[in-house]
Design an enzyme around this catalytic site. Sequence first.
Site, PDB file in Angstrom:
ATOM      1  N   HIS A 184      35.539 -18.910 -69.991  1.00 42.22           N
ATOM      2  CA  HIS A 184      36.674 -19.766 -70.322  1.00 42.22           C
ATOM      3  C   HIS A 184      36.421 -21.211 -69.901  1.00 42.22           C
ATOM      4  O   HIS A 184      36.932 -22.147 -70.527  1.00 42.22           O
ATOM      5  CB  HIS A 184      37.947 -19.220 -69.672  1.00 42.22           C
ATOM      6  CG  HIS A 184      38.612 -18.177 -70.494  1.00 42.22           C
ATOM      7  ND1 HIS A 184      39.372 -17.173 -69.970  1.00 42.22           N
ATOM      8  CD2 HIS A 184      38.619 -17.965 -71.836  1.00 42.22           C
ATOM      9  CE1 HIS A 184      39.827 -16.395 -70.948  1.00 42.22           C
ATOM     10  NE2 HIS A 184      39.382 -16.858 -72.076  1.00 42.22           N
ATOM     11  N   CYS A 478      27.003 -19.598 -87.299  1.00 45.20           N
ATOM     12  CA  CYS A 478      28.323 -19.842 -86.695  1.00 45.20           C
ATOM     13  C   CYS A 478      28.301 -19.657 -85.182  1.00 45.20           C
ATOM     14  O   CYS A 478      29.337 -19.707 -84.539  1.00 45.20           O
ATOM     15  CB  CYS A 478      29.383 -18.934 -87.313  1.00 45.20           C
ATOM     16  SG  CYS A 478      29.117 -17.169 -87.062  1.00 45.20           S
TER      17      CYS A 478
END
Length: 546
Positions: A184, A478
């Site tokens: 995160h 991606c």
Amino acid sequence: MPELRGIGVSPGRAAGPVLHLAPPPALPAPPPAVDADAEKASVRAAVASVAAELERRAEAAADPTVAEVLRAQVLMATDEMLVDAALDRVDAGASAPHALADALAEHRAAFEAAGGYLAERVADLDDLRDRMVAACLGLPMPGIPAPGHPFILAARDLAPADTAGLDPAVVLALVTAEGGPTSHTAILARTLGIPAVVRCGEIADVADASLIAVDGRTGTVTTGLSRADADAVNAEAAALVAGRAASHGPGQTADGHPVALLGNIGSARDLTPDVEGVGLFRTELLYLDRADAPTEQEQVAAYTAVFAALPGKKVVVRTLDAGADKPLPFLRMAEEPNPALGVRGLRIARRTPAVLATQLAAIATAAAATEADVWVMAPMVATAAEAAAFTSQCRAHGLPTAGVMIEVPAAALRAPSILRDADFLSLGTNDLSQYTFAADRMCGDLAELLDPWQPALIALIAACATAGQEAGKPVGVCGESAADPDFALVLAGLGITSLSMAPRSIPAVREALAAHTLEECRQIAKAVLAADTPEAARAAVRRTSG
């Protein structure tokens, strides 16, 4: 000047004084006896207090990605299994802070054992432990330093609640001793546009107020700077940012060869006005933390919100990428000894085909009601037979453009066969690295194996690009590697047709492509393919690109 090495996870450069985040309150020694009722009340109060504070920060967050991350942590904090486990420990004689710490340690061990997505969330559990212990003890959690001037923040790791409220005008860069490219800390740093380096263990030895420079692209931290050195780094970085702010238009090389620059998103809130389209629409956010599957109507609404915002533009939808490492309660999946190699991605349809069928029906309904150019792809495809079955099912639902993600080496090696049925390929280089090198993405000791500049990974990308050229079908990337401006030159030279990344990363990649012709990119790619190490590959780009 001495250089420290870590993993660059959010591009950009900045220099300034470093300040370390203070450690959380320590767990006190266990008391000889406890009042069970009082301690249980303390457990519940600590959980409620921490959850309320995280929810408050989520409500205040301006960025939707930040808010989503914080709300996911709220769900962790209020999980009934966690609270019950802590209360059981109180019954066994533990005090509230020890009961919560032990219960969270058990959850942490389970997350680490699961690997993949859950292993990447252990820092979130550590943060909950620290916050709940502090709440039980009536002590504040140390906040972000506030020296009254811009600085570079250093820490062992950063929790979502710490990272979410950072002001990029004050916190110039982040350096952590732990963490990983998909933690995160990395996700939020990229979202906020703050240069960041993780897995830089030596940062702990750098004294507060020392002047350092951080390069979030290369992963280097330069120490021993003078004030003039720091000013020069920041002036150069500001000039780059100003230039990129004026950047616009489609991605293309200097001689006009198109390389589409697309965005990676999780919902309509992540869209920005200047993207050419979406190369990765992660749909699993609709499914996570739910006891029941989202209805077809709920899915239609979510997909329509994205498609309607992009009339005439390409939107590549990835079908549900979940499984044992991203547990979904409604799937009722059995525990697996190695979830990263288990039933995940497209493999879920083997056990619960209705989940995929409902999702494809919802995507088709939303696509028919809007003007977006909707493409659909499946994650974790390993064989040509799986690709054929998936594309056939897509077309049966009225979705004409169907492809697959290449995340498994077996699929990369058989790309020509897969392209007989699939309309396109999209390479997820994060997982492709993990499976190619048998190296968990969260294992800091193996970080060098997860470097996208590894020759074996580049060879697999090249094989897929060649297969696409021979079949006359597009092949995109991606994974996080697409956001590296230098690596983008390599990918364009290999024949990759589109690059998808966090929208903030697009201007730097656009500039890099615009500064080189297609032939120059091909020469760069040729030089990189001849390199035997990541270091040699990077050097080849610098040497060839000038």
